[in-house]
Design an enzyme around this catalytic site. Structure first.
Site, PDB file in Angstrom:
ATOM      1  N   LYS A  45       0.781  -1.124  -0.093  1.00  0.00           N
ATOM      2  CA  LYS A  45       0.053   0.145   0.073  1.00  0.00           C
ATOM      3  C   LYS A  45       0.927   1.206  -0.092  1.00  0.00           C
ATOM      4  O   LYS A  45       2.191   1.121   0.556  1.00  0.00           O
ATOM      5  CB  LYS A  45      -0.695  -0.174   1.134  1.00  0.00           C
ATOM      6  CG  LYS A  45      -2.157   1.078   1.328  1.00  0.00           C
ATOM      7  CD  LYS A  45      -2.875   0.668   2.614  1.00  0.00           C
ATOM      8  CE  LYS A  45      -3.777   1.808   2.785  1.00  0.00           C
ATOM      9  NZ  LYS A  45      -4.600   2.534   1.602  1.00  0.00           N
ATOM     10  N   ASP A  74       7.038   3.275  -9.945  1.00  0.00           N
ATOM     11  CA  ASP A  74       5.896   4.275  -9.305  1.00  0.00           C
ATOM     12  C   ASP A  74       6.243   5.358  -9.855  1.00  0.00           C
ATOM     13  O   ASP A  74       7.267   6.113  -9.912  1.00  0.00           O
ATOM     14  CB  ASP A  74       6.356   4.309  -7.597  1.00  0.00           C
ATOM     15  CG  ASP A  74       5.125   4.936  -7.113  1.00  0.00           C
ATOM     16  OD1 ASP A  74       4.649   5.744  -7.491  1.00  0.00           O
ATOM     17  OD2 ASP A  74       5.051   4.585  -5.714  1.00  0.00           O
ATOM     18  N   CYS A 289       5.831   8.362  26.975  1.00  0.00           N
ATOM     19  CA  CYS A 289       4.976   9.018  26.007  1.00  0.00           C
ATOM     20  C   CYS A 289       3.454   8.317  25.975  1.00  0.00           C
ATOM     21  O   CYS A 289       3.684   7.289  25.525  1.00  0.00           O
ATOM     22  CB  CYS A 289       5.601   9.034  24.779  1.00  0.00           C
ATOM     23  SG  CYS A 289       4.759   9.528  23.318  1.00  0.00           S
TER      24      CYS A 289
END
Length: 348
Positions: A45, A74, A289
């Protein structure tokens, strides 16, 4: 092979009766060490880091192979950005390497957009690239497929040890893998209607000052490409010569696309047994975090599902980095993660 997308929702207890399977090595060492490979495709993807992974793989291959070519199919052409060097439609040596070359093509532009270096004097160039584009436009998909065919002919003639394809998102990738079938089908159609289009072809040749050429002669010229196409088609379906590496991130949509891609590759009889899961977050216990921890928890859920579904795959886990991987030096550094599993701060 994968169990299917539907399996993602299966509860863990349904796997309790299954025998324990030793996970395969989480690296691409098997790819690097398989010296019989000639064609390696990297795809998935959009936005998952295919280009960084394909460039890194090409760098590692160049350390043990005589000559390596990486081709971007691409239209975004990110390998120029990855290596911080402008590449073109002709193989160009990557700076800092003696045996690594790169090129960028856009097959959707068709045969007429390829440079003259792609065409032998007595073959397609002699017919005129514009005429080729006009003739091929009557057959959906064949112009792109013929573009692939000419690229393959060029690449095979240069005798690179191995070729890495940084592919476009899934749809384009499947067309690339199916181009031999498309070309053969198109040529079959051309043979059926050659008598009807013969006047058109003769007219085009006369307009271009190329002399008389009928449909039989055009078909003969095109059929000269078929041996290369059939040879490549056979190699694509040979796991000793061709493999496909799927790149994804640990999110539902990306995994869904990966499963669909793997199923399509199986239909095309293309070998695939490596998955790269990119952009993984590994929280640092010394620097808490909350967002990182939440993200890590979500990713861990999908990683667990992947390890159940793809137990016969090498699953490579790569971290989300605080900086871009750009430039030959950074690509080289990142490429080491393909051979040595990443150790997060908490594991060091």
């Amino acid at each position: 092979m994968a169990a299917g997308v539907a399996g993602w929702g299966v509860e863990a207890e349904e796997f309790e009766d299954a025998p324990d399977v030793e996970p395969l090595e989480p690296t691409l060492s098997n790819i690097i060490e398989q010296r019989s490979l000639k064609w390696i495709f990297v795809g998935g993807k959009g936005g998952v880091g295919k280009t960084t992974c394909s460039c890194s793989l090409a760098v590692q291959l160049s350390k043990g192979r005589e000559s390596v070519l990486i081709i971007s199919t691409d239209p975004a052409h990110n390998i120029s950005d990855a290596f911080d060097q402008k590449f073109s439609k002709v193989p160009t040596k990557v700076k800092g390497y003696d045996n690594l070359f790169a090129m960028e093509i856009d097959p959707s532009l068709g045969v007429a957009e390829l440079p003259d270096e792609f065409f032998e004097e007595d073959n397609m160039l002699s017919m005129g690239k514009k005429m080729m584009q006009e003739a091929m436009s009557a057959f959906p998909g064949i112009d792109e497929a013929m573009s692939y065919a000419e690229v393959m002919r060029l690449v095979k003639g240069m005798n690179f040890s191995v070729v890495v394809f940084d592919t476009a998102p899934t749809g384009h990738t499947l067309r690339l893998l199916n181009f031999p079938t498309i070309v053969e089908r198109g040529l079959g159609r051309l043979m059926q209607i050659k008598n009807q289009i013969s006047p058109f072809i003769s007219q085009m040749c006369n307009m271009l000052g190329l002399g008389d050429m009928n449909a039989d002669q055009l078909a003969s010229k095109l059929e000269e490409t078929l041996p290369v196409i059939r040879s490549v088609s056979e190699q694509f379906k040979d796991p000793e010569q061709t493999t496909f590496i799927c790149v994804c991130i640990a999110e539902f949509l990306s995994l869904y696309e990966t499963e669909r891609l793997i199923q399509e590759l199986a239909k095309c009889k293309i070998d695939t047994h490596n998955i790269i899961v990119n952009q993984l977050v590994f929280p640092d216990p010394e620097k808490p975090c909350k967002m990182c921890e939440a993200r890590h928890k979500i990713q861990a859920k999908y990683l667990d599902q992947m390890e159940d579904l793809y137990e016969d795959f090498h699953i490579v886990k790569l971290p989300l980095l605080p900086h871009e991987v750009r430039g030959a030096d950074k690509v080289n550094t990142f490429s080491a993660l393909l051979l040595e599993p990443y150790k997060p701060p908490s594991a060091q």
